[in-house]
Write an enzyme that holds these catalytic residues in place. Structure first.
Site, PDB file in Angstrom:
ATOM      1  N   GLU A  88       4.590   7.449   2.221  1.00 30.40           N
ATOM      2  CA  GLU A  88       4.584   5.971   2.536  1.00 30.40           C
ATOM      3  C   GLU A  88       4.458   4.703   1.930  1.00 30.40           C
ATOM      4  O   GLU A  88       2.904   5.154   1.472  1.00 30.40           O
ATOM      5  CB  GLU A  88       4.190   5.865   4.001  1.00 30.40           C
ATOM      6  CG  GLU A  88       4.477   4.516   5.304  1.00 30.40           C
ATOM      7  CD  GLU A  88       3.706   4.764   6.591  1.00 30.40           C
ATOM      8  OE1 GLU A  88       3.850   3.976   7.142  1.00 30.40           O
ATOM      9  OE2 GLU A  88       3.540   6.143   6.794  1.00 30.40           O
ATOM     10  N   ASP A 143       1.406   9.909   4.122  1.00 29.80           N
ATOM     11  CA  ASP A 143       1.167   9.904   5.544  1.00 29.80           C
ATOM     12  C   ASP A 143       1.487  10.911   5.934  1.00 29.80           C
ATOM     13  O   ASP A 143       1.562  11.943   6.407  1.00 29.80           O
ATOM     14  CB  ASP A 143       1.849   8.841   6.491  1.00 29.80           C
ATOM     15  CG  ASP A 143       1.850   8.720   7.804  1.00 29.80           C
ATOM     16  OD1 ASP A 143       0.153   8.215   7.885  1.00 29.80           O
ATOM     17  OD2 ASP A 143       2.498   8.058   8.482  1.00 29.80           O
ATOM     18  N   ARG A 154       0.855  -1.597  -0.294  1.00 27.10           N
ATOM     19  CA  ARG A 154      -0.247   0.040   0.316  1.00 27.10           C
ATOM     20  C   ARG A 154       1.059   0.931  -0.111  1.00 27.10           C
ATOM     21  O   ARG A 154       1.769   1.268   0.672  1.00 27.10           O
ATOM     22  CB  ARG A 154      -0.730   0.366   1.556  1.00 27.10           C
ATOM     23  CG  ARG A 154      -1.528   1.055   1.274  1.00 27.10           C
ATOM     24  CD  ARG A 154      -2.936   0.934   2.440  1.00 27.10           C
ATOM     25  NE  ARG A 154      -3.187   2.398   2.885  1.00 27.10           N
ATOM     26  CZ  ARG A 154      -3.410   3.142   3.667  1.00 27.10           C
ATOM     27  NH1 ARG A 154      -2.671   2.547   4.956  1.00 27.10           N
ATOM     28  NH2 ARG A 154      -3.815   4.100   4.023  1.00 27.10           N
ATOM     29  N   TYR A 168       0.903   5.278   0.320  1.00 23.41           N
ATOM     30  CA  TYR A 168      -0.215   6.823   0.665  1.00 23.41           C
ATOM     31  C   TYR A 168       0.204   7.998   1.159  1.00 23.41           C
ATOM     32  O   TYR A 168       1.956   7.545   1.023  1.00 23.41           O
ATOM     33  CB  TYR A 168      -1.416   5.666   1.820  1.00 23.41           C
ATOM     34  CG  TYR A 168      -0.507   5.349   2.971  1.00 23.41           C
ATOM     35  CD1 TYR A 168      -0.342   6.100   4.717  1.00 23.41           C
ATOM     36  CD2 TYR A 168      -0.209   3.885   2.629  1.00 23.41           C
ATOM     37  CE1 TYR A 168       0.156   5.361   5.226  1.00 23.41           C
ATOM     38  CE2 TYR A 168       0.316   3.345   4.056  1.00 23.41           C
ATOM     39  CZ  TYR A 168       0.666   3.497   5.039  1.00 23.41           C
ATOM     40  OH  TYR A 168       1.033   3.580   5.891  1.00 23.41           O
TER      41      TYR A 168
END
Length: 120
Positions: free
Chosen positions: A58, A52, A48, A50
């Site tokens: 991240e 953060d 994953r 994304y």
């Protein structure tokens, strides 16, 4: 035992949501991905990616069953995120202190193991 890790990447010369979002947008336009319910995107390997806390990129590895696989996923994730940043003319920092601003970030390890019901 299953394990995974999350690596936060600082951006040289200061973090900002627009910089982190630019890197994420570049990464997801170059990789097949699916939106994640809690934000970010899942890559084909189960990782994953994304933004953060609204300021840094991240990469969370997929859960794996060996330290060797975990390291391989961490290194592959680092290459993906660094390439996306370089394409955006940004430099990611993988240490844990931004020398310009003194901000810190790091890597988190996660482990899952079985316990006997009597130990709960």
């Amino acid at each position: 035992m299953r394990m995974g890790s999350e690596t936060e990447f600082g951006i040289a010369h200061g973090w900002a949501l627009d910089k982190a979002q630019t890197v994420l947008n570049r990464l997801i336009t170059t990789q097949p991905c699916l939106p994640a319910v809690k934000g970010g995107f899942f890559l084909p390997n189960g990782a994953r990616v994304y933004v953060d806390q609204g300021k840094q990129n991240e990469y969370a590895t997929p859960e794996v069953e060996s330290p060797d696989a975990l390291v391989a996923h961490e290194l592959a994730g680092r290459q993906l995120v660094e390439k996306a940043a370089a394409d955006c003319k940004l430099i990611l920092l993988c240490s844990n202190v931004d020398p310009c601003y003194g901000s810190t970030w790091g890597t988190h390890e996660n482990y899952e193991c079985c316990r006997a019901p009597s130990s709960l």
